[in-house]
Write a protein that holds these residues in place. Structure first.
Motif, PDB file in Angstrom:
ATOM      1  N   THR A  44       0.837  -1.203   0.000  1.00  0.00           N
ATOM      2  CA  THR A  44       0.000   0.000   0.000  1.00  0.00           C
ATOM      3  C   THR A  44       0.871   1.251   0.000  1.00  0.00           C
ATOM      4  OG1 THR A  44      -1.770  -1.162   1.151  1.00  0.00           O
ATOM      5  CG2 THR A  44      -1.798   1.253   1.264  1.00  0.00           C
ATOM      6  N   ASN A  45       1.858   1.291   0.870  1.00  0.00           N
ATOM      7  CA  ASN A  45       2.759   2.428   0.977  1.00  0.00           C
ATOM      8  C   ASN A  45       3.501   2.662  -0.340  1.00  0.00           C
ATOM      9  OD1 ASN A  45       5.682   3.408   1.524  1.00  0.00           O
ATOM     10  ND2 ASN A  45       4.527   4.105   3.318  1.00  0.00           N
ATOM     11  N   THR A  46       4.010   1.605  -0.935  1.00  0.00           N
ATOM     12  CA  THR A  46       4.755   1.716  -2.191  1.00  0.00           C
ATOM     13  C   THR A  46       3.870   2.243  -3.312  1.00  0.00           C
ATOM     14  OG1 THR A  46       6.209  -0.099  -1.524  1.00  0.00           O
ATOM     15  CG2 THR A  46       6.151   0.447  -3.867  1.00  0.00           C
ATOM     16  N   MET A  47       2.665   1.716  -3.408  1.00  0.00           N
ATOM     17  CA  MET A  47       1.753   2.154  -4.472  1.00  0.00           C
ATOM     18  C   MET A  47       1.385   3.630  -4.311  1.00  0.00           C
ATOM     19  SD  MET A  47       1.532  -0.350  -6.551  1.00  0.00           S
ATOM     20  CE  MET A  47       0.046  -0.249  -7.533  1.00  0.00           C
ATOM     21  N   VAL A  48       1.193   4.083  -3.088  1.00  0.00           N
ATOM     22  CA  VAL A  48       0.902   5.503  -2.851  1.00  0.00           C
ATOM     23  C   VAL A  48       2.080   6.358  -3.314  1.00  0.00           C
ATOM     24  CG1 VAL A  48       0.577   7.249  -1.042  1.00  0.00           C
ATOM     25  CG2 VAL A  48      -0.764   5.134  -1.003  1.00  0.00           C
ATOM     26  N   GLN A  49       3.293   5.943  -2.961  1.00  0.00           N
ATOM     27  CA  GLN A  49       4.468   6.710  -3.385  1.00  0.00           C
ATOM     28  C   GLN A  49       4.607   6.749  -4.901  1.00  0.00           C
ATOM     29  OE1 GLN A  49       8.211   6.467  -1.120  1.00  0.00           O
ATOM     30  NE2 GLN A  49       7.202   4.806   0.030  1.00  0.00           N
ATOM     31  N   LEU A  50       4.426   5.606  -5.556  1.00  0.00           N
ATOM     32  CA  LEU A  50       4.540   5.562  -7.014  1.00  0.00           C
ATOM     33  C   LEU A  50       3.455   6.388  -7.678  1.00  0.00           C
ATOM     34  CD1 LEU A  50       5.449   1.791  -7.524  1.00  0.00           C
ATOM     35  CD2 LEU A  50       6.971   3.775  -7.813  1.00  0.00           C
ATOM     36  N   GLU A  51       2.251   6.338  -7.130  1.00  0.00           N
ATOM     37  CA  GLU A  51       1.144   7.137  -7.670  1.00  0.00           C
ATOM     38  C   GLU A  51       1.455   8.628  -7.561  1.00  0.00           C
ATOM     39  OE1 GLU A  51      -2.237   8.467  -9.393  1.00  0.00           O
ATOM     40  OE2 GLU A  51      -1.531   6.395  -9.367  1.00  0.00           O
ATOM     41  N   ARG A  52       1.973   9.048  -6.427  1.00  0.00           N
ATOM     42  CA  ARG A  52       2.305  10.465  -6.213  1.00  0.00           C
ATOM     43  C   ARG A  52       3.385  10.926  -7.204  1.00  0.00           C
ATOM     44  NH1 ARG A  52       3.715  10.453  -0.802  1.00  0.00           N
ATOM     45  NH2 ARG A  52       1.516  10.535  -0.331  1.00  0.00           N
ATOM     46  N   ILE A  53       4.420  10.127  -7.380  1.00  0.00           N
ATOM     47  CA  ILE A  53       5.496  10.471  -8.314  1.00  0.00           C
ATOM     48  C   ILE A  53       4.950  10.552  -9.735  1.00  0.00           C
ATOM     49  CG2 ILE A  53       7.693   9.705  -9.311  1.00  0.00           C
ATOM     50  CD1 ILE A  53       8.157   8.276  -6.535  1.00  0.00           C
ATOM     51  N   ALA A  54       4.144   9.572 -10.114  1.00  0.00           N
ATOM     52  CA  ALA A  54       3.574   9.543 -11.463  1.00  0.00           C
ATOM     53  C   ALA A  54       2.666  10.752 -11.707  1.00  0.00           C
ATOM     54  CB  ALA A  54       2.808   8.243 -11.678  1.00  0.00           C
ATOM     55  N   ARG A  55       1.843  11.068 -10.729  1.00  0.00           N
ATOM     56  CA  ARG A  55       0.926  12.213 -10.871  1.00  0.00           C
ATOM     57  C   ARG A  55       1.701  13.501 -11.068  1.00  0.00           C
ATOM     58  NH1 ARG A  55      -0.622  14.525  -6.422  1.00  0.00           N
ATOM     59  NH2 ARG A  55      -0.695  12.571  -5.280  1.00  0.00           N
ATOM     60  N   ARG A  56       2.724  13.717 -10.257  1.00  0.00           N
ATOM     61  CA  ARG A  56       3.541  14.936 -10.371  1.00  0.00           C
ATOM     62  C   ARG A  56       4.260  15.015 -11.710  1.00  0.00           C
ATOM     63  NH1 ARG A  56       5.970  14.688  -4.286  1.00  0.00           N
ATOM     64  NH2 ARG A  56       4.126  15.493  -3.238  1.00  0.00           N
ATOM     65  N   ALA A  57       4.613  13.862 -12.262  1.00  0.00           N
ATOM     66  CA  ALA A  57       5.322  13.824 -13.545  1.00  0.00           C
ATOM     67  C   ALA A  57       4.380  13.779 -14.739  1.00  0.00           C
ATOM     68  CB  ALA A  57       6.257  12.616 -13.575  1.00  0.00           C
ATOM     69  N   GLY A  58       3.082  13.669 -14.476  1.00  0.00           N
ATOM     70  CA  GLY A  58       2.111  13.594 -15.558  1.00  0.00           C
ATOM     71  C   GLY A  58       2.109  12.257 -16.273  1.00  0.00           C
ATOM     72  N   VAL A  59       2.487  11.215 -15.563  1.00  0.00           N
ATOM     73  CA  VAL A  59       2.534   9.864 -16.133  1.00  0.00           C
ATOM     74  C   VAL A  59       1.305   9.100 -15.649  1.00  0.00           C
ATOM     75  CG1 VAL A  59       3.819   7.692 -16.200  1.00  0.00           C
ATOM     76  CG2 VAL A  59       5.054   9.873 -16.176  1.00  0.00           C
ATOM     77  N   PRO A  60       0.469   8.602 -16.560  1.00  0.00           N
ATOM     78  CA  PRO A  60      -0.700   7.838 -16.113  1.00  0.00           C
ATOM     79  C   PRO A  60      -0.291   6.525 -15.457  1.00  0.00           C
ATOM     80  CG  PRO A  60      -0.506   7.756 -18.509  1.00  0.00           C
ATOM     81  CD  PRO A  60       0.570   8.692 -18.013  1.00  0.00           C
TER      82      PRO A  60
END
Length: 127
Positions: A44-60
């Motif tokens: 859960t923690n890892t997915m939240v971090q990856l989602e946040r990074i992707a969102r900031r970078a504009g990566v779906p």
């Protein structure tokens, strides 16, 4: 984006091996906060971090599993910036240490991190 701090490297041998004008996308995973002694919390923690990074970078977000999402993020950042990504993993040992009281969870966290970090090796052309 990672720019580097040239002044910190001036007296080191690596200084002349680096192009200080280039900026690289950064994927930083940090495991300092959180309590990793619950089953499934590391994912859960890892997915939240990856989602946040992707969102900031504009990566779906294209995948529901961490190694695949991590790999896609690294590759997409490289392709979209024409610069290889810098990957930083901080406090990678904490999810294992937090769960030492429950060997099954500690082992699961170790195996999860092994798979996740294996993604970096698999994406070496983009890192």
């Amino acid at each position: 984006m990672y720019a580097g701090n040239e002044s910190l490297f001036r007296e080191l041998a690596v200084h002349d091996q680096w192009d200080w004008s280039r900026r690289h996308p950064v994927v930083r995973l940090g495991f300092a906060k959180g309590n990793f002694n619950a089953s499934g919390y590391l994912h859960t923690n890892t997915m939240v971090q990856l989602e946040r990074i992707a969102r900031r970078a504009g990566v779906p977000a294209a995948y529901d599993t961490a190694p695949e999402r991590f790999g896609d993020l690294i590759e997409t950042l490289h392709e979209s910036t024409d610069q290889r990504a810098v990957v930083l993993v901080d406090e990678y040992h904490k999810p294992i240490l937090d769960a030492l009281g429950d060997p099954a969870i500690a082992d699961a966290n170790r195996d999860y991190l092994r798979g996740l970090c294996g993604t970096i090796k698999d994406c070496d052309a983009h890192v």
